[in-house]
Design a protein around this motif. Sequence first.
Motif, PDB file in Angstrom:
ATOM      1  N   LEU A 287     -24.890 -11.393  14.341  1.00 59.53           N
ATOM      2  CA  LEU A 287     -24.601 -12.758  14.803  1.00 59.53           C
ATOM      3  C   LEU A 287     -23.169 -13.104  14.411  1.00 59.53           C
ATOM      4  CD1 LEU A 287     -27.956 -14.502  13.753  1.00 59.53           C
ATOM      5  CD2 LEU A 287     -27.365 -13.441  15.939  1.00 59.53           C
ATOM      6  N   ASP A 288     -22.235 -12.671  15.260  1.00 65.83           N
ATOM      7  CA  ASP A 288     -20.830 -12.882  14.932  1.00 65.83           C
ATOM      8  C   ASP A 288     -20.116 -13.807  15.901  1.00 65.83           C
ATOM      9  OD1 ASP A 288     -20.959 -11.212  17.076  1.00 65.83           O
ATOM     10  OD2 ASP A 288     -19.614  -9.660  16.263  1.00 65.83           O
TER      11      ASP A 288
ATOM     12  N   ASN B  86     -20.484 -17.621  18.522  1.00 67.41           N
ATOM     13  CA  ASN B  86     -21.181 -18.826  18.996  1.00 67.41           C
ATOM     14  C   ASN B  86     -21.957 -19.546  17.897  1.00 67.41           C
ATOM     15  OD1 ASN B  86     -20.170 -18.223  21.549  1.00 67.41           O
ATOM     16  ND2 ASN B  86     -22.032 -17.108  22.160  1.00 67.41           N
ATOM     17  N   TRP B  87     -21.320 -19.719  16.758  1.00 69.19           N
ATOM     18  CA  TRP B  87     -21.889 -20.552  15.709  1.00 69.19           C
ATOM     19  C   TRP B  87     -21.327 -21.971  15.856  1.00 69.19           C
ATOM     20  CZ3 TRP B  87     -25.543 -19.350  12.066  1.00 69.19           C
ATOM     21  CH2 TRP B  87     -25.846 -17.999  11.875  1.00 69.19           C
ATOM     22  N   ARG B  88     -22.208 -22.932  15.815  1.00 70.11           N
ATOM     23  CA  ARG B  88     -21.756 -24.324  15.792  1.00 70.11           C
ATOM     24  C   ARG B  88     -21.656 -24.766  14.333  1.00 70.11           C
ATOM     25  NH1 ARG B  88     -21.691 -27.163  20.585  1.00 70.11           N
ATOM     26  NH2 ARG B  88     -22.757 -26.167  22.358  1.00 70.11           N
ATOM     27  N   VAL B  89     -20.516 -25.335  13.994  1.00 73.62           N
ATOM     28  CA  VAL B  89     -20.228 -25.699  12.610  1.00 73.62           C
ATOM     29  C   VAL B  89     -20.030 -27.201  12.535  1.00 73.62           C
ATOM     30  CG1 VAL B  89     -18.780 -25.273  10.605  1.00 73.62           C
ATOM     31  CG2 VAL B  89     -19.092 -23.467  12.310  1.00 73.62           C
TER      32      VAL B  89
ATOM     33  N   ASP C 295     -16.512 -18.407  15.896  1.00 74.91           N
ATOM     34  CA  ASP C 295     -16.987 -17.035  15.735  1.00 74.91           C
ATOM     35  C   ASP C 295     -16.981 -16.670  14.251  1.00 74.91           C
ATOM     36  OD1 ASP C 295     -17.298 -16.770  18.439  1.00 74.91           O
ATOM     37  OD2 ASP C 295     -15.348 -15.813  18.763  1.00 74.91           O
ATOM     38  N   ALA C 296     -17.785 -15.670  13.869  1.00 74.58           N
ATOM     39  CA  ALA C 296     -17.912 -15.266  12.454  1.00 74.58           C
ATOM     40  C   ALA C 296     -16.739 -14.382  12.065  1.00 74.58           C
ATOM     41  CB  ALA C 296     -19.233 -14.547  12.226  1.00 74.58           C
TER      42      ALA C 296
ATOM     43  N   PHE D 171     -24.216 -24.435   9.631  1.00 77.06           N
ATOM     44  CA  PHE D 171     -23.903 -23.411  10.620  1.00 77.06           C
ATOM     45  C   PHE D 171     -25.168 -23.206  11.458  1.00 77.06           C
ATOM     46  CE2 PHE D 171     -21.324 -22.731   6.889  1.00 77.06           C
ATOM     47  CZ  PHE D 171     -20.057 -22.466   7.381  1.00 77.06           C
ATOM     48  N   ARG D 172     -25.056 -23.530  12.746  1.00 77.04           N
ATOM     49  CA  ARG D 172     -26.228 -23.450  13.630  1.00 77.04           C
ATOM     50  C   ARG D 172     -25.967 -22.420  14.724  1.00 77.04           C
ATOM     51  NH1 ARG D 172     -29.866 -27.771  14.113  1.00 77.04           N
ATOM     52  NH2 ARG D 172     -29.763 -27.581  16.401  1.00 77.04           N
ATOM     53  N   ALA D 173     -26.984 -21.583  14.982  1.00 76.42           N
ATOM     54  CA  ALA D 173     -26.901 -20.592  16.049  1.00 76.42           C
ATOM     55  C   ALA D 173     -28.166 -20.674  16.893  1.00 76.42           C
ATOM     56  CB  ALA D 173     -26.748 -19.188  15.466  1.00 76.42           C
TER      57      ALA D 173
ATOM     58  N   PHE E 156     -17.844 -16.829   6.509  1.00 80.85           N
ATOM     59  CA  PHE E 156     -18.267 -15.574   7.126  1.00 80.85           C
ATOM     60  C   PHE E 156     -17.547 -14.361   6.548  1.00 80.85           C
ATOM     61  CE2 PHE E 156     -19.232 -18.687  10.525  1.00 80.85           C
ATOM     62  CZ  PHE E 156     -20.593 -18.451  10.637  1.00 80.85           C
TER      63      PHE E 156
END
Length: 715
Positions: free
Chosen positions: A70-71, A73-76, A98-99, A137-139, A233
């Motif tokens: 999961l690297d 499309n993380w919502r922060v 991105d991570a 951090f939401r995915a 990350f």
Amino acid sequence: MRRGFVIVALLGVYGSMQVAAQAPPKKGPPRSPLGAILAPKEHARPLPANTPHIPDVTVDATNLGSPVVLDKNWRVGVTANPDAAKPDFDDTAWQVRDATESISDVPDQDHPEGVSEKDWEEDAPHPAGHQRPYVWFRAHVKLAPGHGPVALLIELPVTQNTSMTIGASGPGLDVFANGRQITPEGPHGDAIYKYEEISRIYRLDVPANEVNLTLAVRTLFIPVGYYAYTSFFSKRTFRIGSPDDLQQSWNLWFAHSLFERLPRLVNSILLTFLAIFLLALYFTQKGHVEYLWLALHEILQAPIGFIDLSGSLARLDQLWYAAIILQLVVLSAYLYFEFLVAFLALKKRWPLRLLRWTSPILLGVGPALLLVGGHGTFVVLTLVGVYLGSLLWMIGWSLFIFVTLIAATIRRNFEAGLLLIPLVLTIIGIAEPIMTSLVSTASGHPYQSPLTIEAGPVPIHFASIADFAGLLAIVLIIFVRFLRIQHDRERAQSELAAARSVQELMIPLEKVATPGYEVDSVYQPATEVGGDFFHVQPGSDGGLLVVIGDVAGHGLQAAMNVSMLMGALRRIPETSPAKILESLNRVLTGSDSLTTCQALWFGRDGDLVISSAGHLFPYLNSQEIALPGGLPLGAVPEVKYDEVRLYLHPGDRLLLLSDGVVEARKTTGELFGFDRVHNLSNQTAFYIADAAKEFGQEDDITVLTVRRLAQALAA
């Protein structure tokens, strides 16, 4: 010493705050003193007006044949709202990241536009339940229909995990799957905030008919520094997949962690063997107390590597880890100080006394740290007093150690120079991770030190090199000292053997022809050479001269004095006992040696003349003969000695002996004593000597018996 002496106070104070920060909350998101310390005094900038909503972005995990990283499309977002864990929470206004090693800053969602930072902190109405903000951090993950078990692996870098300090990986985190908080696998998964963060597997328990998965990860909001959320990350890799596949990845991470720690564990094992060897040396070479101090020092150093491993793998509570490590470090520092004092035979000057008198404060380092979490003035004063005092003691210790070793090295002490080398390397080994940490903090991502050597899968850090250099230095010192001690012993043995040979030549071992008298003698030294002596010399007129004495002390010096006295006896032409003692006294004057002595002249017709210089009274036919007191030989110059005249009938027997007979002692402390001597005084010289020896010989034993023969036999 090895790793960490200079960080005692820093590790204690900072570590206590870190541990307190990791305490799990009873309700809602974690809040702690660390959050209050590390969070900024002002919140991040608020969301701008009319913030555009970013369309939904998802991670495709419909093919879980292998773990998916999961690297992207993380919502922060930054908020204290616990609803951010729920799948239906509106995060479309949050930034997408991105991570990568460093992500861009994001605004604080809770901070309304148009309100100043100060008013927001002090006066503005906050949302219900608002606390210090946390980073979320939401995915959004898309799963295949009818998928099997799904798990999440949060993997940490191996080098970070194997450099265990309090809070080394930063604040902990919470994981939510579709709004449900997930307890991770592994040791103490239900209390991860009390233990060091490690790579963990989270079984997400997503039903097979659910294809939409919302992962939410929450951690403390730290805006700057090495633990800033913008480098979140860089310290973690997120993988989603089947539990079995992720378990294999975790096993590989665990193996790498052990390889990383292998040099420290090997060093701990070697320290254990070295401590055992030093204890064996101490018990076989009495008088070398430096071996005992160094063995105790190594005994305390040996378990640190294993305790460090236990703490870094979340097997040991961070608070207890810190308390145990700090206590072992400071106590081993004191033992090294005592070793150096004994090793260099230092005089007891005021710096040495000051360090000894103030060292008891070190006993409180570990217990004081366990008070963290308590409240009240007493706890605060105890922590400040113990750690400030320990820090000052360690500074004084460092100055004393280095000044002492440098001064000894300048005086061309080879062994001190060997001890100085690993200490210098240790300073570099301590400074190296500090500089690495500063560079990492400044750059925002981990920095690999150039001083680390890669030996296949095993990295060897400079601190480990310093440890092995210290071991090598100690082994070399022990080897050199062992050779020197062996050489000294061999030389001493040669000297004792030579002295023994001379003594055997000067003290008669066979009967001397003594017309008119029968003389039996027994001489049993307590060591290689003795301090007792006797002299039997027939006179030209049919008389007999007998001299018995006891030189104070044992060993080579006493044997040399015996040789000097025996040589003088053979040169003295006198037959008068008093004159003989006066001559021997002049020989010993100025020699710092005291000698008790008795001279006896046995006349041809049975006349007996005795003069005593403090020696034990003789026994005539089992009756003790009282003699005038006389000073031992060598006490003062020009002493006059009295003479006592007696007459021996045919068959009369005189017993002479040294104090080694009466001072024979059992293990219980009981002395042979004068009563036993009196009871055995009619026995042969051999019987009396053997009885005293069997009782418990502690000093040289000399026994002589002189019996006057019948006139007919004498003729």
